[in-house]
Design an enzyme around this catalytic site. Structure first.
Site, short mmCIF file in Angstrom:
data_model
loop_
_atom_site.label_atom_id
_atom_site.label_comp_id
_atom_site.label_asym_id
_atom_site.label_seq_id
_atom_site.Cartn_x
_atom_site.Cartn_y
_atom_site.Cartn_z
N LYS A 53 13.28 12.91 28.32
CA LYS A 53 14.53 13.65 28.35
C LYS A 53 15.03 13.81 29.78
O LYS A 53 14.33 13.47 30.74
CB LYS A 53 14.33 15.02 27.70
CG LYS A 53 13.31 15.90 28.40
CD LYS A 53 13.10 17.21 27.67
CE LYS A 53 12.05 18.06 28.39
NZ LYS A 53 11.86 19.38 27.76
N TYR A 270 26.04 26.98 58.46
CA TYR A 270 26.85 28.10 58.00
C TYR A 270 26.17 29.43 58.31
O TYR A 270 24.97 29.61 58.10
CB TYR A 270 27.09 27.99 56.49
CG TYR A 270 28.00 26.86 56.11
CD1 TYR A 270 29.35 26.88 56.46
CD2 TYR A 270 27.52 25.77 55.39
CE1 TYR A 270 30.19 25.83 56.10
CE2 TYR A 270 28.35 24.72 55.03
CZ TYR A 270 29.69 24.76 55.39
OH TYR A 270 30.52 23.72 55.04
#
Length: 382
Positions: A53, A270
Site C-alpha cells: 500500500k 525563517y
C-alpha cells in the site's frame, strides 16, 4: 586550447549520467527481495505475502511488486480499491486483499478486478454477498476480526454470527492485526492471540493471518497460515530496541546548491531560529519538506536536529527545514566534500530510516511514505 575558467572546467567535467534533480532516491530491489525471502524463511512454513500500500511504502508500487513477484510472492495487501486495481494490472495472477473492505459503492469494481476485500462489518458482508448473487457466484473475501485495535473488523463476540452469515461469500482468510507487536513483552499480544484463536474456531478450514512485520518476530511465533509484512520489507526495523535484521532498501541523497560562510551572530532560515556561535560554514541542499524531509527535523531546545553525511562526517541541520531546502553546518566537513554540486547522504549506511525518524520525532513509516516525487529515482537489482 586556452586556459579554461572555473565555470568552463565545471561544465567540461559534468557527468551526463548525473540527475538534473537536486535530490536522488535509490531503491535497492535486490535488498527488498532478500528481505522478503528472509521473512518467508522465518515464517515456519506459512505463506509470506507482502503489503504494498501507499505506493509500495513510498518506493514505487510497480517496481516493488515486480521485484516481489519475481522473488516468489503471490499474495499482496493494499489499502483501497485504486491501489488494488493497480496491483491487479501489475500481477494478473496474484491474490490481492484490500484492507478497506467493501467501501460503499465499490463492490462491482472490486469484483471486476478480482480483488478480495477484508470485510469487517455486517453491512459490507451483505453488500459483497448481494454483488456475488448478481454475478451468479460467491465472491472471495477475508473476514477481519478486531482483537484490540478498535479500528476495523468484527468484534470477537460477533465472530460466530459473522460465520453464520458468510454463506453468501467465500471466505479465503480470517485475519486480525496486532496493536503492539513491536513490544515483544506486551501482555496485549497474548490476549490478542487468544481472542483470534477463539474467533477463527468459527471458520474451520479457513487460512488465518495476524502477523505483520513485527509479528513475524514475536516469541509466540503467531504465523498461522500467512504472514503479511510491510515495513520490514522496505528496510524498516521490525524489532525496535534490537539490531535491525533487515537490509536497507532506500538510499536518499541531495545535492549542495550553495555554500557560504557565516560570522558569529548570523542567523539561518525563517525566523532566524539558528544563530552562529562561531565562524560557521553552511551548505544548502536541494531538498525540503516538500520532498519528505520533516519540518520537525529542525533543531529545537533539548532535541537533536536531523543530520546528513558529508564526506563521511555527520553534519547537523541548522535553521528551519523549509519547503525546498535544508541548510547544513559543514564547518568541520572536508572542503572537497562540502562544495557546490556535491552530493550528501540523508538515508543510507550511516543513517537508517529509524534514526531520521527519531530525530524528526516521528516514525520510519511516515518518513518512507512521504518521500517526494521530485527525487530522481533509480532502481537497482530489479
Amino acid at each position: 586550447m586556452g586556459i579554461l575558467s572555473p565555470a568552463e572546467r565545471l561544465i567540461a567535467a559534468a557527468d551526463p549520467s548525473e540527475p538534473v534533480e537536486t535530490g536522488a532516491l535509490t531503491v535497492d530491489l535486490g535488498a527488498l527481495a532478500a528481505n522478503w525471502r528472509q521473512l518467508a524463511a522465518r515464517a515456519d512454513g506459512a505463506e509470506c505475502g507482502a503489503v504494498v500500500k501507499a505506493d509500495g511504502y513510498g518506493l514505487g508500487q510497480g517496481a516493488v511488486m515486480r521485484a516481489l513477484v519475481k522473488a516468489g510472492c503471490r499474495t499482496f495487501f493494499v489499502a483501497n480499491l485504486l491501489e488494488g486495481e493497480t496491483a491487479r494490472a501489475l500481477a494478473p495472477d496474484a491474490v490481492i486483499y484490500v484492507f478497506d473492505g467493501v467501501a460503499p459503492g465499490c463492490a462491482p469494481r472490486l469484483a471486476a478486478a478480482g480483488l478480495r476485500p477484508c470485510i469487517g462489518s455486517f453491512a459490507e458482508l451483505e453488500e459483497w454477498a448481494a454483488t456475488g448473487a448478481l454475478l451468479g457466484r460467491r465472491l472471495e473475501a477475508a473476514i477481519h476480526v478486531d482483537t484490540g485495535m478498535n479500528r476495523l473488523g468484527f468484534p470477537p463476540g460477533d465472530a460466530a454470527e459473522a460465520a453464520a452469515r458468510s454463506s453468501g461469500v467465500a471466505p479465503t482468510l480470517i485475519m486480525s492485526h496486532f496493536l503492539s507487536a513491536q513490544l515483544p513483552d506486551a501482555p496485549v499480544n497474548d490476549r490478542q492471540i487468544a481472542a483470534f484463536d477463539a474467533a477463527r474456531a468459527h471458520f474451520p478450514g479457513v487460512p488465518a493471518s495476524i502477523a505483520a512485520s513485527s509479528g513475524v518476530f514475536l516469541p509466540q511465533r503467531p504465523h498461522f497460515n500467512l504472514v503479511r509484512p510491510g515495513y520490514a520489507l522496505y528496510g524498516g526495523n521490525p524489532t525496535p530496541g534490537a539490531a535491525n535484521p533487515m537490509r536497507p532498501v532506500a538510499r536518499l541523497s541531495a545535492r549542495i546548491v550553495s555554500v557560504r560562510d557565516l560570522a558569529v551572530g548570523d542567523t539561518v532560515g525563517y525566523d532566524g531560529v539558528f544563530m552562529a556561535q562561531r565562524p560557521t560554514r553552511v551548505a544548502t541542499i536541494g531538498a525540503g519538506y516538500a520532498d519528505g524531509l520533516p519540518i520537525s527535523a529542525t533543531a529545537a531546545p533539548g532535541k537533536a536536529a536531523g543530520e546528513a553525511v558529508v564526506g563521511g562526517l555527520r553534519c547537523p541541520f541548522v535553521g528551519r527545514v523549509s519547503m525546498d531546502y535544508v541548510v547544513l553546518d559543514v564547518t568541520d566537513a572536508p572542503r572537497e566534500a562540502a562544495q557546490r554540486g556535491a552530493w550528501v547522504e540523508l538515508l543510507g549506511d550511516m543513517i537508517e530510516v529509524e534514526e531520521l525518524a527519531s530525530r524528526a520525532r516521528t516514525i520510519g513509516y511516515e518518513v518512507l511514505t512521504r518521500l517526494g516525487r521530485r527525487y530522481a529515482r533509480r532502481y537497482l537489482g530489479g
